[in-house]
Design an enzyme around this catalytic site. Structure first.
Site, PDB file in Angstrom:
ATOM      1  N   TYR A   7       0.837  -1.201   0.000  1.00  0.00           N
ATOM      2  CA  TYR A   7       0.000   0.000   0.000  1.00  0.00           C
ATOM      3  C   TYR A   7       0.876   1.258   0.000  1.00  0.00           C
ATOM      4  O   TYR A   7       1.701   1.431   0.900  1.00  0.00           O
ATOM      5  CB  TYR A   7      -0.909  -0.042   1.226  1.00  0.00           C
ATOM      6  CG  TYR A   7      -1.604   1.242   1.574  1.00  0.00           C
ATOM      7  CD1 TYR A   7      -2.395   1.918   0.648  1.00  0.00           C
ATOM      8  CD2 TYR A   7      -1.500   1.770   2.860  1.00  0.00           C
ATOM      9  CE1 TYR A   7      -3.054   3.095   0.989  1.00  0.00           C
ATOM     10  CE2 TYR A   7      -2.160   2.945   3.223  1.00  0.00           C
ATOM     11  CZ  TYR A   7      -2.930   3.597   2.280  1.00  0.00           C
ATOM     12  OH  TYR A   7      -3.579   4.764   2.624  1.00  0.00           O
ATOM     13  N   ASP A  22      -1.745  -6.404   9.328  1.00  0.00           N
ATOM     14  CA  ASP A  22      -2.816  -5.459   9.029  1.00  0.00           C
ATOM     15  C   ASP A  22      -3.942  -6.247   8.364  1.00  0.00           C
ATOM     16  O   ASP A  22      -3.829  -6.676   7.220  1.00  0.00           O
ATOM     17  CB  ASP A  22      -2.283  -4.369   8.092  1.00  0.00           C
ATOM     18  CG  ASP A  22      -3.300  -3.277   7.806  1.00  0.00           C
ATOM     19  OD1 ASP A  22      -4.489  -3.598   7.723  1.00  0.00           O
ATOM     20  OD2 ASP A  22      -2.888  -2.113   7.632  1.00  0.00           O
ATOM     21  N   ILE A  54      -7.270  -5.318   7.831  1.00  0.00           N
ATOM     22  CA  ILE A  54      -8.444  -4.456   7.639  1.00  0.00           C
ATOM     23  C   ILE A  54      -9.345  -4.934   6.496  1.00  0.00           C
ATOM     24  O   ILE A  54     -10.485  -4.479   6.388  1.00  0.00           O
ATOM     25  CB  ILE A  54      -8.048  -2.985   7.414  1.00  0.00           C
ATOM     26  CG1 ILE A  54      -7.299  -2.791   6.096  1.00  0.00           C
ATOM     27  CG2 ILE A  54      -7.217  -2.463   8.575  1.00  0.00           C
ATOM     28  CD1 ILE A  54      -7.053  -1.330   5.745  1.00  0.00           C
ATOM     29  N   LYS A 100     -13.054  -0.752   5.607  1.00  0.00           N
ATOM     30  CA  LYS A 100     -13.210  -1.589   4.411  1.00  0.00           C
ATOM     31  C   LYS A 100     -14.343  -2.608   4.577  1.00  0.00           C
ATOM     32  O   LYS A 100     -15.212  -2.711   3.721  1.00  0.00           O
ATOM     33  CB  LYS A 100     -11.900  -2.319   4.105  1.00  0.00           C
ATOM     34  CG  LYS A 100     -10.666  -1.419   4.121  1.00  0.00           C
ATOM     35  CD  LYS A 100     -10.755  -0.274   3.126  1.00  0.00           C
ATOM     36  CE  LYS A 100      -9.502   0.589   3.175  1.00  0.00           C
ATOM     37  NZ  LYS A 100      -9.571   1.734   2.250  1.00  0.00           N
TER      38      LYS A 100
END
Length: 472
Positions: free
Chosen positions: A144, A229, A231, A271
């Site tokens: 990202y 992570d 998410i 998300k």
């Protein structure tokens, strides 16, 4: 005059990832008002299931009006000062929701949860807690683009890439982990941990159990941390199923060990529930010291009491969360298939994926040269000529040119149809130009070849034609 801390260039705002957003904002697409504008396909936002949330709010008006189940106002209670540890009702509801997403294979202790203003704040807070300025975290590529800002800008930490290859679908390997660690040592950087996104942004793939085992073994061997992570955990819409790092620790009987204390999870409702504007993030850690330090730091980015109360009511409705997760996954799968098929009609392939709000698109065949310069040249054409804002792989630190992240869940189905039509027209025009160019090169080559032949060849050829005519 501004301080050196805020004027340093490590924010990453000059990345093509952010520059594409700027161009979109200058000329945003609107079906009626601006049909020739730029379509935003660089924003990983889930707008496919808002109707489910709006329906819940319509059927449950009390929480949004700050009233309890007895229809009594609790506005004053929510408006006054709240402890920065967070509302217990919300923390309980959030950890239960996290467990539900993972099929209730693992449970989470609300006392190990720290609330933050989104995942951006959660990741930065963890880096502040675990690393000193100049220390490094290893990240698999592509990753990202915002991590260059979130992990480095204010913390002073460094990122060392774990280079992954398209040859194995960009999977993490033991050799890639070791090579990244060696590169950090060569740069005299102290490695404090590994950070992964699971499912991956931008790949749209969930980590395999083999990869998760590799990561646990690696951090155990190196005595470093692992930040997972997660998410996008609720966006997994097809097999293989999502496996959390917590499940691996549980299955390997590593819970309540020193290794488990070095594993930390970042989560958010941006998300899975499509609520990025609510700024709801969280850190989950089995290390009391990390929880304590992160809780203190969270006072710089709290989640409002009103937001916590509303979401605690929504997430506590188990009938709703079950329906929402199932229907949202179904819609994501349908939209994903729609874009994959649309690109296939253009002769463009995508990495096989099972999650996320985007596809990792292979446009290597459209490059003028197999270089990152060729990638940026193509990206500019897509932004300015085609009118689509997509994210080039180089902004995600991909080691191979020609890959792009393209989002599909932040627009209507009609807008996606327009986007695919634009791509088809662009590819068709490129093919036509390529054919014309090759034809012109062939004519030019033949012309040069003819001019290079000696005069007697033409005379002989003319004489042969005359003889052939006489024979007829």
């Amino acid at each position: 005059m501004l301080s050196a801390k805020v004027t340093c260039n490590s924010h990453g705002q000059d990345s093509s990832y952010f520059l594409g957003w700027e161009e979109y904002e200058k000329n945003p697409y609107d079906e009626v008002k601006n049909p020739n504008g730029i379509i935003q396909m660089g924003l990983a936002e889930n707008q496919l299931s808002f109707d489910l949330l709006e329906s819940w709010l319509e059927n449950n008006p009390q929480p949004s009006a700050f009233k309890n189940h007895n229809d009594q106002s609790i506005f004053k209670e929510l408006a006054l000062f709240q402890d920065y540890h967070g509302l217990p009702a919300f923390k309980n509801a959030l950890v239960n929701f996290m467990s539900e997403i993972r099929g209730n294979t693992v449970s989470f202790d609300p006392n190990n949860l720290v609330l933050t203003a989104g995942a951006t704040s959660a990741n930065e807070t963890l880096i502040f807690c675990l690393a000193n300025p100049g220390d490094a975290f290893l990240l698999p590529t592509p990753y990202y683009p915002g991590f260059d800002r979130d992990l480095k800008w204010r913390t002073g930490a460094e990122i060392v890439p774990i280079h992954c290859s398209s040859l194995n679908g960009f999977r993490i390997t033991k050799s890639a982990l070791e090579e990244a660690y060696k590169q950090a040592e060569k740069q005299n950087l102290k490695v404090k941990g590994v950070l992964v996104t699971n499912p991956s942004n931008p790949l749209g793939t969930s980590l395999s159990l083999h990869e998760l085992d590799l990561l646990v073994n690696f951090i155990s061997l190196k005595n470093i941390h692992l930040i997972s992570d997660e998410i996008y955990s609720g966006t997994v819409f097809s097999s293989p199923c999502f496996s959390s790092i917590m499940e691996v620790l549980k299955n390997r009987n590593l819970m309540n060990t020193e290794i488990s204390k070095r594993v930390h999870i970042v989560y958010s409702l941006s998300k899975d529930l499509g609520l990025p504007g609510f700024r709801i993030g969280a850190i989950y850690s089995n290390d009391e010291l990390v929880v304590s330090a992160a809780t203190k730091m969270s006072s710089f980015g709290l989640v409002s009491s009103q937001t916590q109360y509303l979401l605690s009511e929504i997430l506590s409705d188990k009938k709703f969360t079950k329906t929402y997760l199932s229907e949202n996954r179904k819609r994501l799968k349908e939209r994903h298939e729609m874009m994959v098929k649309g690109l296939q009609k253009c002769g463009i392939r995508c990495l096989q994926s099972n999650s996320g709000l985007f596809c990792w698109v292979d446009m290597r065949d459209l490059l003028s040269s197999n270089t990152f310069e060729g990638e940026i040249e193509l990206w500019k054409k897509i932004v300015y000529e085609v009118g689509l804002n997509i994210s080039p792989g180089s902004s995600c630190h991909c080691s191979e040119p020609g890959w792009f992240r393209v989002c599909f869940a932040n627009m209507t189905e009609e807008t996606l149809v327009v986007a695919m039509q634009r791509v088809k027209s662009f590819v068709d025009s490129m093919v036509k130009k390529s054919i014309q160019s090759r034809h012109q090169q062939l004519l030019s080559r033949n012309s040069r070849r003819s001019k290079s032949l000696p005069k007697w060849v033409f005379e002989l050829s003319f004489h042969q034609r005359e003889v052939a005519a006489d024979e007829r």
